[in-house]
Design an enzyme around this catalytic site. Structure first.
Site, PDB file in Angstrom:
ATOM      1  N   CYS A 167      -3.042  -2.693  -5.276  1.00 50.11           N
ATOM      2  CA  CYS A 167      -3.626  -4.026  -5.448  1.00 50.11           C
ATOM      3  C   CYS A 167      -5.143  -3.875  -5.598  1.00 50.11           C
ATOM      4  CB  CYS A 167      -3.295  -4.917  -4.247  1.00 50.11           C
ATOM      5  SG  CYS A 167      -4.223  -4.506  -2.745  1.00 50.11           S
ATOM      6  N   GLU A 184      -1.785   2.342   1.307  1.00 47.74           N
ATOM      7  CA  GLU A 184      -2.923   3.139   0.845  1.00 47.74           C
ATOM      8  C   GLU A 184      -4.077   3.098   1.844  1.00 47.74           C
ATOM      9  OE1 GLU A 184      -1.311   0.685  -0.782  1.00 47.74           O
ATOM     10  OE2 GLU A 184      -1.671   0.787  -2.934  1.00 47.74           O
ATOM     11  N   HIS A 198      -2.125  -2.179   4.216  1.00 48.11           N
ATOM     12  CA  HIS A 198      -1.322  -1.636   3.123  1.00 48.11           C
ATOM     13  C   HIS A 198      -1.193  -0.115   3.278  1.00 48.11           C
ATOM     14  CE1 HIS A 198      -1.937  -5.167   0.058  1.00 48.11           C
ATOM     15  NE2 HIS A 198      -1.559  -5.582   1.250  1.00 48.11           N
ATOM     16  N   CYS A 210      -6.828  -2.219  -2.529  1.00 47.45           N
ATOM     17  CA  CYS A 210      -6.585  -0.776  -2.395  1.00 47.45           C
ATOM     18  C   CYS A 210      -7.267   0.004  -3.518  1.00 47.45           C
ATOM     19  CB  CYS A 210      -5.088  -0.510  -2.355  1.00 47.45           C
ATOM     20  SG  CYS A 210      -4.332  -1.138  -0.832  1.00 47.45           S
TER      21      CYS A 210
END
Lengths: 148, 148
Positions: free
Chosen positions: A85, A57, A55, A88
């Site tokens: 999410c 992040e 992801h 993260c």
């Protein structure tokens, strides 16, 4: 009006999100800022890397640790276009990052659906959201509309 | 008694945890198993990599994605010596892993303290815990006792 305000850096996160879009990835982007300097960037690369943890992040955080040579980021701010999410938000907890600024909420995959009243972030982390939320959300809508 | 049972693979995760211990890292280890084959291993490398997201599970998951060339692991099992944190439970969610087996609970840093009644895992993920829990917990106790 300050030049280096939250909108300025969220536009940089949006630029990252657009790189994801162009790569046919769910368009989420992030930058990590230290003072007025962007020290790392990341965009969603789940498909390209065949890694469901890649992801925006996570990529931006690991690049920031490497850049600073520190596993904690108490004076940094992470900007991300969409609500993090659970994974993260947990990563941001471990980083002890000073601030998290996100654009649009994510009712389905955002952390808040699971954590409810409990904050997943470090007690010292300041949380801001809603910065350029419409633009951040619109990019997602455009992506999923084009997929249908 | 089956040779390749949960205890067998948890011992392999414990071997990884001991590698962390020897490297002066919080001793948590993980393996990912496909059928009766270990397809990836990981141990906590937060200090060595200067990356607060370099947990055993994250390392083992990314290695498993690479090994299988797939970003989903519905037929695999991840064994980890200690209850996953919020970040790692979120990563396991995205992996759609078939089973998660952990040893000892972690009242302070485990996911359950934050998620409460909400499971962080994918609905199709089977969760088992308590396998070799005493050994897994003892290694942590020994580590922190030696640090004092």
């Amino acid at each position: 009006m300050a030049m280096f305000d939250d909108e300025y850096f969220m536009r940089e996160a949006l630029r990252q999100a657009k790189l994801a879009y162009e790569a046919d990835e769910i368009p989420i982007g992030a930058v990590v800022v230290w003072g007025t300097k962007i020290i790392s960037r990341g965009y969603n690369q789940v498909e390209q890397l065949n890694d469901s943890t890649a992801h925006a992040e996570m990529i931006a955080l690991t690049a920031a640790f490497n850049q600073l040579g520190s596993k904690y980021l108490p004076e940094a701010t992470l900007y991300v276009t969409i609500e993090p999410c659970l994974m993260c938000s947990g990563a941001l907890y471990w980083s002890k990052i000073g601030r998290v600024v996100f654009g649009a909420t994510d009712v389905k995959n955002g952390y808040a659906r699971i954590t409810g009243e409990n904050s997943p972030f470090h007690p010292k982390t300041e949380l801001v959201h809603g910065i350029l939320a419409d633009e951040c959300a619109q990019l997602m809508k455009d992506f999923f509309a084009a997929k249908r």
